[in-house]
Design a protein around this motif. Structure first.
Motif, short mmCIF file in Angstrom:
data_model
loop_
_atom_site.label_atom_id
_atom_site.label_comp_id
_atom_site.label_asym_id
_atom_site.label_seq_id
_atom_site.Cartn_x
_atom_site.Cartn_y
_atom_site.Cartn_z
N ASN A 1 65.70 24.35 49.15
CA ASN A 1 64.86 25.23 49.98
C ASN A 1 63.48 25.41 49.39
N PHE A 2 63.23 24.73 48.28
CA PHE A 2 61.98 25.00 47.57
C PHE A 2 60.80 24.20 48.12
N GLU A 3 59.77 24.94 48.46
CA GLU A 3 58.48 24.34 48.81
C GLU A 3 57.44 25.23 48.16
N GLY A 4 56.52 24.65 47.43
CA GLY A 4 55.52 25.47 46.75
C GLY A 4 54.87 24.70 45.63
N THR A 5 54.26 25.43 44.72
CA THR A 5 53.50 24.79 43.66
C THR A 5 54.08 25.13 42.30
N LEU B 1 50.46 18.76 52.14
CA LEU B 1 50.47 19.09 50.71
C LEU B 1 49.28 19.97 50.34
N GLU B 2 48.12 19.65 50.92
CA GLU B 2 46.90 20.42 50.62
C GLU B 2 47.08 21.87 51.05
N GLU B 3 47.65 22.07 52.24
CA GLU B 3 47.85 23.45 52.73
C GLU B 3 48.85 24.21 51.88
N ILE B 4 49.88 23.52 51.43
CA ILE B 4 50.87 24.16 50.56
C ILE B 4 50.21 24.55 49.23
N ALA B 5 49.40 23.63 48.70
CA ALA B 5 48.72 23.90 47.43
C ALA B 5 47.78 25.09 47.54
N GLU B 6 47.09 25.20 48.67
CA GLU B 6 46.15 26.31 48.87
C GLU B 6 46.86 27.65 49.00
N HIS B 7 48.05 27.62 49.56
CA HIS B 7 48.75 28.87 49.84
C HIS B 7 50.02 29.00 49.02
N SER B 8 50.02 28.48 47.81
CA SER B 8 51.23 28.60 47.01
C SER B 8 51.50 30.08 46.80
N GLY B 9 52.71 30.45 46.93
CA GLY B 9 53.05 31.87 46.85
C GLY B 9 53.50 32.40 48.20
N GLN B 10 53.07 31.74 49.28
CA GLN B 10 53.54 32.18 50.59
C GLN B 10 54.62 31.24 51.12
N ALA B 11 55.05 30.36 50.24
CA ALA B 11 55.85 29.24 50.74
C ALA B 11 57.34 29.47 50.60
N GLY B 12 58.04 28.69 51.37
CA GLY B 12 59.45 28.39 51.17
C GLY B 12 60.34 29.59 50.90
N GLY C 1 60.13 32.11 48.95
CA GLY C 1 59.58 33.43 48.67
C GLY C 1 59.66 33.86 47.21
N LYS C 2 60.21 32.99 46.35
CA LYS C 2 60.29 33.36 44.95
C LYS C 2 58.92 33.19 44.27
N ALA C 3 58.12 32.30 44.86
CA ALA C 3 56.82 32.02 44.27
C ALA C 3 55.96 33.28 44.26
N LYS C 4 55.28 33.47 43.16
CA LYS C 4 54.37 34.62 43.07
C LYS C 4 53.04 34.25 43.70
N SER C 5 52.39 35.20 44.36
CA SER C 5 51.08 34.89 44.89
C SER C 5 50.05 34.97 43.76
N LYS C 6 49.00 34.16 43.91
CA LYS C 6 47.99 34.10 42.85
C LYS C 6 46.97 35.22 43.00
#
Ligand code: MN
Length: 202
Positions: A84-88, A184-195, A197-202
């Motif tokens: 389920n992981f998508e993010g940076t 990929l570019e959009e995911i990289a720009e918005h890492s933290g809002q992805a997949g 939800g475990k990702a921390k926002s920057k």
């Protein structure tokens, strides 16, 4: 190799949004292909087997042309919830770079899955949103193969879902996330809002 020890050893979970994960008891049949823009762009092809995601890094990605056999390096097992992981993944961490959920669904072994896997000859059907029909993974043990990353080949079987390479490349035609429709570019720009939800926002 059926444990997540290698997966856990390589990661700092305080620093990466990737799931900690654990082996699951149920025998599911999920599959996922993650497009991973790390040091080199590659596709991580993962099949759920024995409570983990068996994982192969495919530098050139899958091809629908049965005559095109793609190198697939067997890498460490991943937890099922990695699917389920998508993010940076932060720079400097293991696998640092952007991960896209490129395809997902379930898989169906043809014959006994464990035996096929153990013998290095895994035949299966994919029921994904992009990849479907018969596929094979064959262990080759080529000269460049090492024990940490044995070499396999991933290729399409001949059926209605196959397509010659000169009729297009699914990696280019369907390049976006199956989960979020992002590049990929959009995911990289918005890492933290992805997949997941475990990702921390920057
Ligand atoms: Mn990878």
């Amino acid at each position: 190799m059926m444990s997540l020890r290698e997966y856990t050893r390589k990661r700092h979970f305080q620093r990466t949004p990737e799931p900690v994960g654990k082996k699951v008891a149920k025998e599911g049949r999920s599959f996922v292909v993650q497009k991973h823009d790390a040091t080199h762009l590659h596709y991580d092809f993962r099949l759920e087997l024995e409570g983990v995601l068996k994982s192969w890094a495919v530098p050139k990605g899958p091809s629908l042309d049965p005559s095109v056999k793609r190198l697939a390096m067997h890498v460490e097992d991943h937890p099922v919830d990695y699917g389920n992981f998508e993010g940076t993944i932060p720079e400097g961490e293991y696998g640092g770079g952007t991960v896209m959920l490129w395809d997902r669904g379930y898989w169906e072994p043809v014959g006994d899955a464990r035996e096929g896997y153990n013998n290095g000859r895994l035949k299966f059907k994919l029921h994904g949103e992009k990849l479907r029909g018969g596929w094979m993974l064959i262990r080759t043990g080529g000269a460049k193969s090492d024990r940490a990353k044995p070499q396999w080949l991933l290729f399409k079987e001949r059926d209605d879902e196959a397509r010659p390479a000169d009729q297009g490349d699914i990696l280019e035609e369907q390049s976006l996330s199956v989960a979020t429709g992002r590049s990929l570019e959009e995911i990289a720009e918005h890492s933290g809002q992805a997949g997941n939800g475990k990702a921390k926002s920057k």
